[in-house]
Design a protein around this motif. Structure first.
Motif, mmCIF file in Angstrom:
data_model
loop_
_atom_site.group_PDB
_atom_site.id
_atom_site.type_symbol
_atom_site.label_atom_id
_atom_site.label_comp_id
_atom_site.label_asym_id
_atom_site.label_seq_id
_atom_site.Cartn_x
_atom_site.Cartn_y
_atom_site.Cartn_z
ATOM 1 N N ALA A 43 0.852 -1.136 -0.022
ATOM 2 C CA ALA A 43 0.149 0.002 -0.117
ATOM 3 C C ALA A 43 0.744 1.110 0.117
ATOM 4 O O ALA A 43 1.977 1.193 0.653
ATOM 5 C CB ALA A 43 -0.956 -0.072 1.279
ATOM 6 N N GLY A 44 0.510 2.138 -0.692
ATOM 7 C CA GLY A 44 1.162 3.319 -0.949
ATOM 8 C C GLY A 44 2.190 3.422 -2.216
ATOM 9 O O GLY A 44 2.983 4.227 -2.535
ATOM 10 N N GLY A 45 2.347 2.229 -2.574
ATOM 11 C CA GLY A 45 3.295 2.009 -3.739
ATOM 12 C C GLY A 45 2.752 2.297 -5.235
ATOM 13 O O GLY A 45 1.626 2.962 -5.136
ATOM 14 N N ALA A 46 3.615 2.024 -6.052
ATOM 15 C CA ALA A 46 3.137 2.341 -7.573
ATOM 16 C C ALA A 46 3.399 1.260 -8.481
ATOM 17 O O ALA A 46 4.328 0.585 -8.226
ATOM 18 C CB ALA A 46 3.501 3.817 -7.867
ATOM 19 N N LEU A 47 2.545 1.412 -9.592
ATOM 20 C CA LEU A 47 2.893 0.297 -10.426
ATOM 21 C C LEU A 47 2.495 1.103 -11.996
ATOM 22 O O LEU A 47 1.625 1.963 -11.929
ATOM 23 C CB LEU A 47 1.987 -1.047 -10.456
ATOM 24 N N ARG A 48 3.108 0.753 -13.218
ATOM 25 C CA ARG A 48 2.736 1.331 -14.327
ATOM 26 C C ARG A 48 2.217 -0.030 -15.187
ATOM 27 O O ARG A 48 3.097 -0.829 -15.653
ATOM 28 C CB ARG A 48 3.470 1.998 -14.954
ATOM 29 N N LEU A 49 0.939 0.084 -15.813
ATOM 30 C CA LEU A 49 0.390 -0.944 -16.604
ATOM 31 C C LEU A 49 0.634 -0.559 -17.845
ATOM 32 O O LEU A 49 0.381 0.840 -18.171
ATOM 33 C CB LEU A 49 -1.257 -1.200 -16.165
ATOM 34 N N SER A 50 0.827 -1.273 -18.928
ATOM 35 C CA SER A 50 0.934 -0.933 -20.312
ATOM 36 C C SER A 50 -0.126 -2.014 -21.259
ATOM 37 O O SER A 50 -0.386 -3.029 -20.534
ATOM 38 C CB SER A 50 2.221 -1.172 -20.700
ATOM 39 N N CYS A 51 -0.434 -1.518 -22.137
ATOM 40 C CA CYS A 51 -1.438 -2.430 -23.228
ATOM 41 C C CYS A 51 -1.074 -1.808 -24.563
ATOM 42 O O CYS A 51 -0.887 -0.759 -24.846
ATOM 43 C CB CYS A 51 -2.755 -1.989 -22.831
ATOM 44 N N VAL A 52 -0.355 -3.187 -25.373
ATOM 45 C CA VAL A 52 -0.084 -2.951 -26.596
ATOM 46 C C VAL A 52 -1.359 -3.386 -27.528
ATOM 47 O O VAL A 52 -1.722 -4.549 -27.081
ATOM 48 C CB VAL A 52 1.283 -3.534 -26.754
ATOM 49 N N ALA A 53 -1.665 -2.406 -28.225
ATOM 50 C CA ALA A 53 -2.663 -2.780 -29.137
ATOM 51 C C ALA A 53 -1.964 -3.045 -30.547
ATOM 52 O O ALA A 53 -1.311 -2.570 -31.166
ATOM 53 C CB ALA A 53 -3.808 -1.483 -29.220
ATOM 54 N N SER A 54 -2.965 -4.076 -31.221
ATOM 55 C CA SER A 54 -2.426 -4.478 -32.733
ATOM 56 C C SER A 54 -3.650 -5.011 -33.422
ATOM 57 O O SER A 54 -4.874 -5.251 -32.728
ATOM 58 C CB SER A 54 -1.232 -5.526 -32.712
ATOM 59 N N GLY A 55 -3.618 -4.991 -34.738
ATOM 60 C CA GLY A 55 -4.723 -5.328 -35.400
ATOM 61 C C GLY A 55 -5.881 -4.435 -35.979
ATOM 62 O O GLY A 55 -6.610 -4.590 -36.789
ATOM 63 N N TYR A 56 -5.545 -2.992 -35.435
ATOM 64 C CA TYR A 56 -6.428 -1.942 -35.983
ATOM 65 C C TYR A 56 -5.716 -0.702 -35.877
ATOM 66 O O TYR A 56 -4.618 -0.460 -35.384
ATOM 67 C CB TYR A 56 -7.826 -1.863 -35.125
ATOM 68 N N THR A 57 -6.182 0.328 -36.339
ATOM 69 C CA THR A 57 -5.570 1.584 -36.298
ATOM 70 C C THR A 57 -5.677 2.304 -35.075
ATOM 71 O O THR A 57 -7.042 2.419 -34.520
ATOM 72 C CB THR A 57 -6.076 2.724 -37.588
ATOM 73 N N PHE A 58 -4.664 2.570 -34.296
ATOM 74 C CA PHE A 58 -4.842 2.972 -32.963
ATOM 75 C C PHE A 58 -5.698 3.993 -32.542
ATOM 76 O O PHE A 58 -6.529 3.952 -31.591
ATOM 77 C CB PHE A 58 -3.552 3.086 -32.253
#
Length: 119
Positions: free
Chosen positions: A14-29
């Protein structure tokens, strides 16, 4: 074939941090809004944050405002969710979804990345 691939989840205090990423493909972003929802087993899906890639509009759930920041990098076909000041109640599986502006049912979702916040 549209694919959304999340990464960045994990265990944090608790109090910490994370960074999520999501890479999209197959369409025009830039054609679709994209965002994140989370789900705890046995509970309903909860929209977290979304971005309209066409005009930059942002959405944040009240529960994450001032703690989470969403951003999109069109050159990398990637959307990020920077999560700061994490709380145990943020524990969930986080899913990337498109087209999605944090309401209704998205057409595509990723497999999710688990975030666990310990107290």
């Amino acid at each position: 074939e549209v694919q959304l691939v999340e990464s960045g989840g994990g265990l944090v205090q608790a109090g910490g941090a994370l960074r999520l990423s999501c890479v999209a493909s197959g369409y025009t972003f830039d054609d679709y809004s994209i965002g994140w929802f989370r789900q705890v087993r046995g509970k309903e899906r909860e929209p977290v944050s979304c971005v309209s890639t066409s005009d930059g509009r942002l959405y944040y759930a009240d529960s994450v405002k001032d703690r989470f920041t969403i951003s999109a990098d069109s050159a990398k076909n990637t959307v990020y969710l920077q999560m700061n000041s994490l709380k145990p109640e943020d524990t969930a599986v986080y899913y990337c979804a498109a087209p999605y502006f944090c309401s209704g049912d998205p057409l595509f979702t990723g497999r999710g990345t688990r975030v666990t916040v310990s107290s």
